[in-house]
Design a protein around this motif. Structure first.
Motif, PDB file in Angstrom:
ATOM      1  N   MET A   1       0.834  -1.195   0.000  1.00  0.00           N
ATOM      2  CA  MET A   1       0.000   0.000   0.000  1.00  0.00           C
ATOM      3  C   MET A   1       0.876   1.254   0.000  1.00  0.00           C
ATOM      4  N   ILE A   2       0.617   2.171  -0.932  1.00  0.00           N
ATOM      5  CA  ILE A   2       1.373   3.412  -1.021  1.00  0.00           C
ATOM      6  C   ILE A   2       0.636   4.493  -0.234  1.00  0.00           C
ATOM      7  N   LYS A   3       1.279   5.026   0.789  1.00  0.00           N
ATOM      8  CA  LYS A   3       0.677   6.069   1.619  1.00  0.00           C
ATOM      9  C   LYS A   3       0.963   7.442   0.999  1.00  0.00           C
ATOM     10  N   VAL A   4      -0.105   8.212   0.770  1.00  0.00           N
ATOM     11  CA  VAL A   4       0.031   9.485   0.070  1.00  0.00           C
ATOM     12  C   VAL A   4      -0.506  10.637   0.913  1.00  0.00           C
ATOM     13  N   LEU A   5       0.241  11.727   0.923  1.00  0.00           N
ATOM     14  CA  LEU A   5      -0.211  12.993   1.491  1.00  0.00           C
ATOM     15  C   LEU A   5      -0.594  13.905   0.347  1.00  0.00           C
ATOM     16  N   LEU A   6      -1.804  14.464   0.391  1.00  0.00           N
ATOM     17  CA  LEU A   6      -2.300  15.345  -0.662  1.00  0.00           C
ATOM     18  C   LEU A   6      -2.384  16.770  -0.132  1.00  0.00           C
ATOM     19  N   ALA A   7      -1.702  17.702  -0.796  1.00  0.00           N
ATOM     20  CA  ALA A   7      -1.696  19.093  -0.353  1.00  0.00           C
ATOM     21  C   ALA A   7      -2.096  20.020  -1.497  1.00  0.00           C
ATOM     22  N   ASP A   8      -3.236  20.686  -1.333  1.00  0.00           N
ATOM     23  CA  ASP A   8      -3.728  21.631  -2.330  1.00  0.00           C
ATOM     24  C   ASP A   8      -4.706  22.564  -1.624  1.00  0.00           C
ATOM     25  N   ASP A   9      -4.589  23.861  -1.848  1.00  0.00           N
ATOM     26  CA  ASP A   9      -5.459  24.801  -1.138  1.00  0.00           C
ATOM     27  C   ASP A   9      -6.840  24.924  -1.770  1.00  0.00           C
ATOM     28  N   GLU A  10      -7.051  24.371  -2.970  1.00  0.00           N
ATOM     29  CA  GLU A  10      -8.356  24.421  -3.623  1.00  0.00           C
ATOM     30  C   GLU A  10      -9.142  23.162  -3.265  1.00  0.00           C
ATOM     31  N   THR A  11     -10.219  23.355  -2.523  1.00  0.00           N
ATOM     32  CA  THR A  11     -10.996  22.225  -2.026  1.00  0.00           C
ATOM     33  C   THR A  11     -11.533  21.348  -3.143  1.00  0.00           C
ATOM     34  N   MET A  12     -12.067  21.955  -4.200  1.00  0.00           N
ATOM     35  CA  MET A  12     -12.635  21.172  -5.297  1.00  0.00           C
ATOM     36  C   MET A  12     -11.551  20.385  -6.032  1.00  0.00           C
ATOM     37  N   MET A  13     -10.408  21.018  -6.238  1.00  0.00           N
ATOM     38  CA  MET A  13      -9.304  20.328  -6.902  1.00  0.00           C
ATOM     39  C   MET A  13      -8.812  19.168  -6.051  1.00  0.00           C
ATOM     40  N   ARG A  14      -8.734  19.410  -4.746  1.00  0.00           N
ATOM     41  CA  ARG A  14      -8.283  18.351  -3.841  1.00  0.00           C
ATOM     42  C   ARG A  14      -9.259  17.173  -3.868  1.00  0.00           C
ATOM     43  N   ALA A  15     -10.551  17.481  -3.933  1.00  0.00           N
ATOM     44  CA  ALA A  15     -11.561  16.419  -3.986  1.00  0.00           C
ATOM     45  C   ALA A  15     -11.438  15.615  -5.275  1.00  0.00           C
ATOM     46  N   GLY A  16     -11.144  16.305  -6.381  1.00  0.00           N
ATOM     47  CA  GLY A  16     -10.990  15.611  -7.663  1.00  0.00           C
ATOM     48  C   GLY A  16      -9.792  14.685  -7.668  1.00  0.00           C
ATOM     49  N   VAL A  17      -8.673  15.183  -7.153  1.00  0.00           N
ATOM     50  CA  VAL A  17      -7.467  14.355  -7.085  1.00  0.00           C
ATOM     51  C   VAL A  17      -7.696  13.170  -6.152  1.00  0.00           C
ATOM     52  N   LYS A  18      -8.369  13.439  -5.044  1.00  0.00           N
ATOM     53  CA  LYS A  18      -8.658  12.374  -4.082  1.00  0.00           C
ATOM     54  C   LYS A  18      -9.496  11.275  -4.723  1.00  0.00           C
ATOM     55  N   ALA A  19     -10.475  11.671  -5.555  1.00  0.00           N
ATOM     56  CA  ALA A  19     -11.326  10.687  -6.231  1.00  0.00           C
ATOM     57  C   ALA A  19     -10.503   9.808  -7.172  1.00  0.00           C
ATOM     58  N   ILE A  20      -9.537  10.421  -7.876  1.00  0.00           N
ATOM     59  CA  ILE A  20      -8.678   9.652  -8.780  1.00  0.00           C
ATOM     60  C   ILE A  20      -7.827   8.656  -7.997  1.00  0.00           C
ATOM     61  N   LEU A  21      -7.235   9.133  -6.905  1.00  0.00           N
ATOM     62  CA  LEU A  21      -6.364   8.263  -6.115  1.00  0.00           C
ATOM     63  C   LEU A  21      -7.153   7.133  -5.466  1.00  0.00           C
ATOM     64  N   SER A  22      -8.393   7.440  -5.064  1.00  0.00           N
ATOM     65  CA  SER A  22      -9.219   6.433  -4.401  1.00  0.00           C
ATOM     66  C   SER A  22      -9.620   5.299  -5.343  1.00  0.00           C
ATOM     67  N   SER A  23      -9.481   5.517  -6.643  1.00  0.00           N
ATOM     68  CA  SER A  23      -9.825   4.468  -7.610  1.00  0.00           C
ATOM     69  C   SER A  23      -8.775   3.372  -7.666  1.00  0.00           C
ATOM     70  N   ASP A  24      -7.606   3.624  -7.061  1.00  0.00           N
ATOM     71  CA  ASP A  24      -6.529   2.636  -7.050  1.00  0.00           C
ATOM     72  C   ASP A  24      -6.466   1.989  -5.672  1.00  0.00           C
ATOM     73  N   PRO A  25      -6.770   0.695  -5.565  1.00  0.00           N
ATOM     74  CA  PRO A  25      -6.759   0.025  -4.262  1.00  0.00           C
ATOM     75  C   PRO A  25      -5.381  -0.058  -3.624  1.00  0.00           C
ATOM     76  N   GLY A  26      -4.346   0.239  -4.399  1.00  0.00           N
ATOM     77  CA  GLY A  26      -2.991   0.184  -3.859  1.00  0.00           C
ATOM     78  C   GLY A  26      -2.518   1.500  -3.277  1.00  0.00           C
ATOM     79  N   ILE A  27      -3.408   2.506  -3.260  1.00  0.00           N
ATOM     80  CA  ILE A  27      -3.042   3.825  -2.746  1.00  0.00           C
ATOM     81  C   ILE A  27      -3.934   4.185  -1.569  1.00  0.00           C
TER      82      ILE A  27
END
Length: 225
Positions: A1-27
């Protein structure tokens, strides 16, 4: 499992990136930050494998956060994520010890591939950024740059130069180990030794030096010899 820290001040952008990362069970997203200072604090607390940093953030921007993380959490690989593709941002990011550089406008698959690559010790540039870096290497004084780069690599052993060529080809430590029929720990030791001897911060800078020296692809010729 790859542990990731996501840092972005734009809430909507952060949510979009989070959705992409959440699609990978290894992240696994272990923390989210809204500014660079918070990103550093959370990285120290959670010790992520990869920190995904937006360049423009309040309090401390992504470049400043990257420089600080290189000092206090060197085990965390860094990827810069931005809407900007200006050369100055690329140059500053690479100089900050970043292992990956991705554009927010890129293919979501690039994001997943980049995180996988840097977590394995490889470097990753989005195709757009890679084209800009290679274009810079191909303009103005290329021959003198090549000669200077080759001179820097000259003191290395033959095996170390093989490793440099493979790093320049974008291979991870594991892939290099398979190619050279050695254990991964040996490759890590070679890479660390080469970086220290050449005064480089990370694999991206080493890969650029390999391109400048024209050694990328040498490994293929040797394998077929």
């Amino acid at each position: 499992m790859i542990k990731v820290l996501l840092a972005d001040d734009e809430t909507m952008m952060r949510a979009g990136v989070k959705a992409i990362l959440s699609s990978d069970p290894g992240i696994e997203i272990v923390a989210e930050a809204g500014d660079g200072r918070e990103a550093v604090e959370l990285a120290l607390k959670h010790r992520p494998d990869v920190a995904l940093l937006d360049i423009r953030m309040p309090r401390l921007d992504g470049l400043g956060a990257a420089e600080e993380l290189r000092r206090v959490a060197p085990e965390t690989a860094l990827i810069m994520l931005t809407t900007f593709s200006e050369d100055e941002y690329i140059a500053r990011a690479l100089g900050s010890g970043v292992s990956g550089f991705l554009l927010k406008s890129g293919d979501p698959r690039e994001l997943l591939a980049g995180i996988q690559a840097v977590s394995e010790g490889a470097a990753y540039l989005s195709p757009e950024v890679a084209r800009r870096v290679i274009a810079q290497l191909g303009t103005g004084g290329r021959l003198s740059k090549a000669a200077e780069a080759r001179a820097r690599l000259e003191p290395l052993t033959g095996r170390e130069r093989e490793v440099v060529a493979l790093v320049g080809s974008g291979l991870s430590n594991g892939e290099i180990a398979e190619r050279l029929y050695v254990v991964e720990g040996t490759v890590k030791a070679h890479v660390s030794a080469v970086l220290a001897r050449l005064g480089l911060k990370n694999r991206v800078q080493l890969a650029i030096l390999a391109y400048e020296a024209g050694v990328v692809g040498d490994d293929e010729r040797e394998a077929g010899a």
